[in-house]
Design a protein around this motif. Structure first.
Motif, PDB file in Angstrom:
ATOM      1  N   HIS A  51      -5.869 -10.970  -9.721  1.00 48.73           N
ATOM      2  CA  HIS A  51      -5.491  -9.105  -8.452  1.00 48.73           C
ATOM      3  C   HIS A  51      -6.299  -8.796  -9.891  1.00 48.73           C
ATOM      4  O   HIS A  51      -6.137  -6.967  -9.632  1.00 48.73           O
ATOM      5  N   ARG A  93       0.248  -6.618  -7.237  1.00 55.82           N
ATOM      6  CA  ARG A  93      -0.276  -6.117  -6.439  1.00 55.82           C
ATOM      7  C   ARG A  93       0.123  -4.436  -6.087  1.00 55.82           C
ATOM      8  O   ARG A  93      -0.726  -2.951  -6.313  1.00 55.82           O
ATOM      9  N   THR A 143       1.233  -1.178  -0.110  1.00 54.51           N
ATOM     10  CA  THR A 143       0.184  -0.304   0.091  1.00 54.51           C
ATOM     11  C   THR A 143       0.555   0.818   0.038  1.00 54.51           C
ATOM     12  O   THR A 143       0.496   2.412  -0.705  1.00 54.51           O
ATOM     13  N   LYS A 187      -1.867  -1.845  -9.118  1.00 54.19           N
ATOM     14  CA  LYS A 187      -2.816  -1.183  -8.508  1.00 54.19           C
ATOM     15  C   LYS A 187      -2.889  -0.347  -7.730  1.00 54.19           C
ATOM     16  O   LYS A 187      -4.398   0.073  -8.027  1.00 54.19           O
ATOM     17  N   GLU A 188      -1.911  -0.439  -6.629  1.00 56.55           N
ATOM     18  CA  GLU A 188      -1.886   0.380  -5.553  1.00 56.55           C
ATOM     19  C   GLU A 188      -1.625   1.677  -6.373  1.00 56.55           C
ATOM     20  O   GLU A 188      -1.847   2.598  -6.045  1.00 56.55           O
ATOM     21  N   GLU A 214       3.299 -11.669  -7.380  1.00 48.46           N
ATOM     22  CA  GLU A 214       1.943 -11.014  -6.833  1.00 48.46           C
ATOM     23  C   GLU A 214       2.189  -9.724  -6.403  1.00 48.46           C
ATOM     24  O   GLU A 214       0.934  -8.697  -6.183  1.00 48.46           O
ATOM     25  N   TYR A 215       3.588  -9.436  -5.675  1.00 48.97           N
ATOM     26  CA  TYR A 215       3.841  -8.108  -5.231  1.00 48.97           C
ATOM     27  C   TYR A 215       3.837  -6.668  -6.508  1.00 48.97           C
ATOM     28  O   TYR A 215       3.632  -6.006  -6.570  1.00 48.97           O
TER      29      TYR A 215
END
Length: 336
Positions: free
Chosen positions: A204, A173, A135, A176-177, A169-170
């Motif tokens: 995701h 993700r 995040t 996406k952030e 996935e890191y």
């Protein structure tokens, strides 16, 4: 009132240390970029023109300087390489420079000692990535957004066959952030890898945009596209044309029409055909039908951004910022 990019106080010390290397860009003594520009706008005639931040690889600096390069180039949307964002968030520093300088300008082969150092460093970075709160990438997104720049694609180096699912996935993700629709990566030669990436992208809801070089054909992406609706195309039309063979100006235009719904972003450069040396040239000097491409995107209202990828030799007396701005202006004159 005219605006400049605002830089958080926490980064001023590092920024000021780098400012003397700015190659003539407009920095001011208190650490804030100058120039009196409004926020950039590189959307013309409904077509979003952006840049891959790799285009500024010859320029010194950190994330804040990168933002100023975009502002000075009048770029309002980008494909963001992984290093600037990760370094901003505290990624460990490498033991020696490892990033290629561009086409035809590669660093010397690694020594055995450097290979050992790099292996240890890669493990350190992998651990850092998997312990980072993703995040935190929202702060990267905010800093760009404050300057009027959105991020439509993210390209960290975590999508290889040797990267774990957790590392992949890191990266997804993080994208996406950042607000990115897709991540980008070179198209794997192993179908099992594109299947794996596609499934993780689907998990995701982030697209995996596969990039091409001279291996491009009209059917290159077919297998990956069939594996997942989240596998997509990061199309490089300059490389496509330079590949030659069955790839022609006419087939390029047909490819865009046939595959536009699966293209999440497109790299634009002016390359020549094999008959003309497969060169990267200043826009308007090569064989890529840039005008026809942009007008077709505008007329058909294709829903993907067009990315300036600066790979031609920078003329003497110029720099990457000036040349990206030159490309953006070239596209603007076609589209408005």
């Amino acid at each position: 009132m005219k605006k400049t990019v605002q830089i958080p106080l926490v980064s001023r010390r590092r920024f000021l240390a780098l400012a003397p290397l700015s190659l003539g860009l407009s920095w001011v003594a208190n650490g804030f970029p100058a120039g009196g520009k409004d926020k950039p706008n590189s959307k013309f005639g409904g077509v979003q023109i952006g840049v891959i931040t790799y285009s500024y690889r010859t320029m010194p600096g950190d994330l804040h300087q990168l933002i100023q390069y975009c502002v000075d180039s009048n770029v309002s949307a980008i494909e963001l390489m992984g290093d600037p964002a990760e370094e901003f968030l505290g990624k460990p520093e490498p033991p020696f420079p490892t990033t290629p300088l561009g086409p035809g300008r590669r660093r010397p082969p690694l020594t055995e000692e450097q290979k050992t150092q790099l292996s240890a460093y890669n493990k350190q970075v992998a651990e850092w990535r998997l312990t980072l709160d993703v995040t935190k990438f929202r702060e990267v997104r905010r800093v760009f957004a404050d300057a009027g720049i959105s991020i439509y694609a993210f390209k960290p180096i975590v999508f290889g066959v040797n990267n774990s699912d957790a590392e992949v996935e890191y990266g997804i993700r993080a994208a996406k952030e950042l607000g990115a629709k897709s991540v980008t990566v070179e198209l794997p030669t192993d179908p099992a890898q594109s299947l794996r990436l596609g499934k993780l992208g689907e998990k995701h809801k982030v697209y995996i945009g596969y990039h091409n070089h001279l291996q491009a054909t009209d059917t290159l992406w077919d297998n990956a596209l069939s594996q997942s609706p989240y596998n997509s195309i990061n199309f490089d039309c300059g490389h496509y044309l330079a590949a030659g063979g069955a790839n022609t100006r006419e087939s390029l235009m047909s490819f865009l029409e046939d595959k536009h719904e699966r293209i999440t972003s497109m790299h634009l450069k002016d390359r020549t055909t094999p008959a003309n040396g497969q060169k990267n040239l200043v826009w308007g000097s090569g064989d890529t039908p840039i005008r026809e491409i942009l007008l077709q995107i505008k007329k058909r209202k294709y829903n993907f951004p067009v990315t300036v990828e600066l790979e031609y030799e920078i003329p003497e007396g110029s720099n990457a910022v000036k040349e990206v701005a030159r490309c953006v202006e070239y596209a603007k004159k076609i589209l408005i």
